[in-house]
Design a protein around this motif. Sequence first.
Motif, mmCIF file in Angstrom:
data_model
loop_
_atom_site.group_PDB
_atom_site.id
_atom_site.type_symbol
_atom_site.label_atom_id
_atom_site.label_comp_id
_atom_site.label_asym_id
_atom_site.label_seq_id
_atom_site.Cartn_x
_atom_site.Cartn_y
_atom_site.Cartn_z
ATOM 1 N N GLY A 156 0.816 -1.219 0.000
ATOM 2 C CA GLY A 156 0.000 0.000 0.000
ATOM 3 C C GLY A 156 0.844 1.260 0.000
ATOM 4 N N MET A 157 1.905 1.283 0.818
ATOM 5 C CA MET A 157 2.754 2.475 0.875
ATOM 6 C C MET A 157 3.581 2.632 -0.398
ATOM 7 S SD MET A 157 3.856 2.817 4.897
ATOM 8 C CE MET A 157 4.462 1.145 5.092
ATOM 9 N N ALA A 158 3.929 1.510 -1.034
ATOM 10 C CA ALA A 158 4.626 1.597 -2.319
ATOM 11 C C ALA A 158 3.715 2.208 -3.380
ATOM 12 C CB ALA A 158 5.086 0.207 -2.760
ATOM 13 N N ILE A 159 2.432 1.858 -3.341
ATOM 14 C CA ILE A 159 1.468 2.448 -4.274
ATOM 15 C C ILE A 159 1.352 3.952 -4.040
ATOM 16 C CG2 ILE A 159 -0.971 2.538 -4.921
ATOM 17 C CD1 ILE A 159 -1.137 -0.442 -4.431
ATOM 18 N N ILE A 160 1.289 4.358 -2.764
ATOM 19 C CA ILE A 160 1.190 5.786 -2.436
ATOM 20 C C ILE A 160 2.401 6.533 -2.987
ATOM 21 C CG2 ILE A 160 1.173 7.476 -0.550
ATOM 22 C CD1 ILE A 160 -0.305 5.333 1.128
ATOM 23 N N GLY A 161 3.577 5.955 -2.816
ATOM 24 C CA GLY A 161 4.805 6.619 -3.252
ATOM 25 C C GLY A 161 4.952 6.730 -4.754
ATOM 26 N N THR A 162 4.233 5.884 -5.503
ATOM 27 C CA THR A 162 4.350 5.903 -6.961
ATOM 28 C C THR A 162 3.066 6.337 -7.654
ATOM 29 O OG1 THR A 162 3.764 3.540 -7.032
ATOM 30 C CG2 THR A 162 6.112 4.107 -6.961
ATOM 31 N N ALA A 163 2.052 6.730 -6.879
ATOM 32 C CA ALA A 163 0.741 7.061 -7.449
ATOM 33 C C ALA A 163 0.824 8.279 -8.369
ATOM 34 C CB ALA A 163 -0.260 7.324 -6.337
ATOM 35 N N THR A 164 0.152 8.171 -9.499
ATOM 36 C CA THR A 164 0.087 9.294 -10.452
ATOM 37 C C THR A 164 -1.334 9.800 -10.625
ATOM 38 O OG1 THR A 164 -0.097 7.721 -12.292
ATOM 39 C CG2 THR A 164 2.117 8.511 -11.724
ATOM 40 N N THR A 165 -2.301 9.102 -9.996
ATOM 41 C CA THR A 165 -3.692 9.529 -10.067
ATOM 42 C C THR A 165 -4.288 9.522 -8.665
ATOM 43 O OG1 THR A 165 -4.586 7.283 -10.362
ATOM 44 C CG2 THR A 165 -3.914 8.497 -12.359
ATOM 45 N N LEU A 166 -5.389 10.254 -8.512
ATOM 46 C CA LEU A 166 -6.063 10.293 -7.210
ATOM 47 C C LEU A 166 -6.589 8.912 -6.844
ATOM 48 C CD1 LEU A 166 -7.163 11.855 -4.797
ATOM 49 C CD2 LEU A 166 -9.192 12.424 -6.171
ATOM 50 N N ALA A 167 -7.095 8.173 -7.836
ATOM 51 C CA ALA A 167 -7.630 6.840 -7.569
ATOM 52 C C ALA A 167 -6.547 5.911 -7.023
ATOM 53 C CB ALA A 167 -8.235 6.257 -8.843
ATOM 54 N N ALA A 168 -5.352 5.984 -7.608
ATOM 55 C CA ALA A 168 -4.246 5.141 -7.140
ATOM 56 C C ALA A 168 -3.828 5.539 -5.726
ATOM 57 C CB ALA A 168 -3.057 5.260 -8.088
ATOM 58 N N LEU A 169 -3.819 6.840 -5.449
ATOM 59 C CA LEU A 169 -3.452 7.319 -4.117
ATOM 60 C C LEU A 169 -4.436 6.796 -3.069
ATOM 61 C CD1 LEU A 169 -1.336 9.231 -2.772
ATOM 62 C CD2 LEU A 169 -3.067 11.022 -2.908
ATOM 63 N N ILE A 170 -5.736 6.902 -3.382
ATOM 64 C CA ILE A 170 -6.768 6.415 -2.452
ATOM 65 C C ILE A 170 -6.637 4.910 -2.257
ATOM 66 C CG2 ILE A 170 -9.250 6.099 -2.146
ATOM 67 C CD1 ILE A 170 -9.643 8.774 -3.591
ATOM 68 N N ALA A 171 -6.390 4.178 -3.361
ATOM 69 C CA ALA A 171 -6.234 2.725 -3.260
ATOM 70 C C ALA A 171 -5.064 2.371 -2.355
ATOM 71 C CB ALA A 171 -6.034 2.132 -4.650
ATOM 72 N N GLY A 172 -3.968 3.119 -2.468
ATOM 73 C CA GLY A 172 -2.808 2.865 -1.619
ATOM 74 C C GLY A 172 -3.128 3.045 -0.150
ATOM 75 N N PHE A 173 -3.869 4.107 0.164
ATOM 76 C CA PHE A 173 -4.230 4.344 1.562
ATOM 77 C C PHE A 173 -5.175 3.267 2.085
ATOM 78 C CE2 PHE A 173 -2.771 8.796 0.958
ATOM 79 C CZ PHE A 173 -1.977 8.877 2.081
ATOM 80 N N ILE A 174 -6.097 2.804 1.252
ATOM 81 C CA ILE A 174 -7.032 1.763 1.683
ATOM 82 C C ILE A 174 -6.280 0.455 1.953
ATOM 83 C CG2 ILE A 174 -8.945 0.290 0.931
ATOM 84 C CD1 ILE A 174 -10.063 2.703 -0.574
ATOM 85 N N ILE A 175 -5.375 0.093 1.042
ATOM 86 C CA ILE A 175 -4.617 -1.150 1.209
ATOM 87 C C ILE A 175 -3.719 -1.082 2.442
ATOM 88 C CG2 ILE A 175 -2.830 -2.602 0.172
ATOM 89 C CD1 ILE A 175 -3.995 -1.848 -2.566
ATOM 90 N N ALA A 176 -2.974 0.012 2.566
ATOM 91 C CA ALA A 176 -2.094 0.149 3.732
ATOM 92 C C ALA A 176 -2.901 0.268 5.022
ATOM 93 C CB ALA A 176 -1.198 1.377 3.566
ATOM 94 N N GLY A 177 -4.053 0.939 4.948
ATOM 95 C CA GLY A 177 -4.876 1.129 6.139
ATOM 96 C C GLY A 177 -5.489 -0.152 6.657
ATOM 97 N N ALA A 178 -5.582 -1.178 5.795
ATOM 98 C CA ALA A 178 -6.119 -2.462 6.237
ATOM 99 C C ALA A 178 -5.106 -3.265 7.038
ATOM 100 C CB ALA A 178 -6.577 -3.271 5.023
ATOM 101 N N SER A 179 -3.858 -2.840 7.022
ATOM 102 C CA SER A 179 -2.793 -3.607 7.656
ATOM 103 C C SER A 179 -2.953 -3.791 9.166
ATOM 104 C CB SER A 179 -1.442 -2.956 7.350
ATOM 105 O OG SER A 179 -0.408 -3.571 8.073
ATOM 106 N N PRO A 180 -3.191 -2.725 9.957
ATOM 107 C CA PRO A 180 -3.229 -2.908 11.411
ATOM 108 C C PRO A 180 -4.247 -3.932 11.881
ATOM 109 C CG PRO A 180 -3.092 -0.582 10.862
ATOM 110 C CD PRO A 180 -3.334 -1.309 9.580
ATOM 111 N N GLY A 181 -5.410 -3.981 11.224
ATOM 112 C CA GLY A 181 -6.424 -4.931 11.634
ATOM 113 C C GLY A 181 -5.975 -6.375 11.501
#
Length: 325
Positions: A12-37
């Motif tokens: 997820g954080m790798a996606i955030i760091g390489t995101a070129t669109t808002l959709a990719a940025l949001i997807a990165g946060f959702i994927i990384a945000g699922a980690s703690p659970g």
Amino acid sequence: MLAIGVALATFGMAIIGTATTLAALIAGFIIAGASPGLVFSPTSEAISITFSPGRRGVAFSMANAGEGVGAVLSAVLLMIVWPDWRMAWLLFSAVALISLLLSWRTTPPGTASATRSAREALRATVAMFAWSGRALLISSFILGVTTTVFWTFAGALGADETVSISGFRLALRVILWITVGFASIAGVIAAPLLSRHGLRSTYALSIVAVAVALGLSAFAQQSLSLLLISGAAFGTAYIMATSQLGAWSLVVHHALPSAGFGLTFLAFAVGAVVGPTIAGWIIESSGFSTVFLVSAAVTLLLLLFMPADPNPKGTPSHASGQTDC
């Protein structure tokens, strides 16, 4: 499960760091945000397998203090590469990858609950909803509500203030979070306190400490130094308090530590969602000072829900797992 959880953070954080669109940025946060659970529950399960019942609470307190190390490391990495925020996220992803490799090497391959009969697992699940379980869930929810007020709004207390350090101008809120991170490492004192004085006394101390930190924050707008003092107090108190929730969960749900821990911190997460919403209403009508004072007062209500200390063998001190309130 632990490996999957850390892998989600890495990816997820790798996606955030390489995101070129808002959709990719949001997807990165959702994927990384699922980690703690996915990470917290198997961590408690691993602790329950690796350590004897009498040492599990201490072990969890030590592990939980690692949050402070992570907070400081993330702030330092961000300061080094700023303003290249993409590089910061890619570095975070690299650190997560290292964590993935370490967790894979050190986590026990089996699970404690897998060796138990289905009947015992069913009894343990039902026991989660006994009074002892409800008291723990109530406490976890309330602590989620009040501590998230600090995480959400403390940075606003410093507004746009900056501080000069060796010729560099740093935003006060950055210094605040670094202070909180370093202080969180000090939360490791929960481990020896728990070992020496027991769960009940250590939990009570941590709750009072959180309330004091929130109370100090109510007056932080009048003093920048007080803001940093409140941050230091909160960092230590927060790690202590959440460590005791984990230790309490391991006592109440000793038969199914992973499921019980997940339920406990689900309640905490729900409180973390509710807290900022309620706090926002209070801030609009009465200001920041009021919301921090109210949060401090509500935190003290947790002293009405006190855990019982396990006996020397690590089982609840009452046969039914009942807590004293």
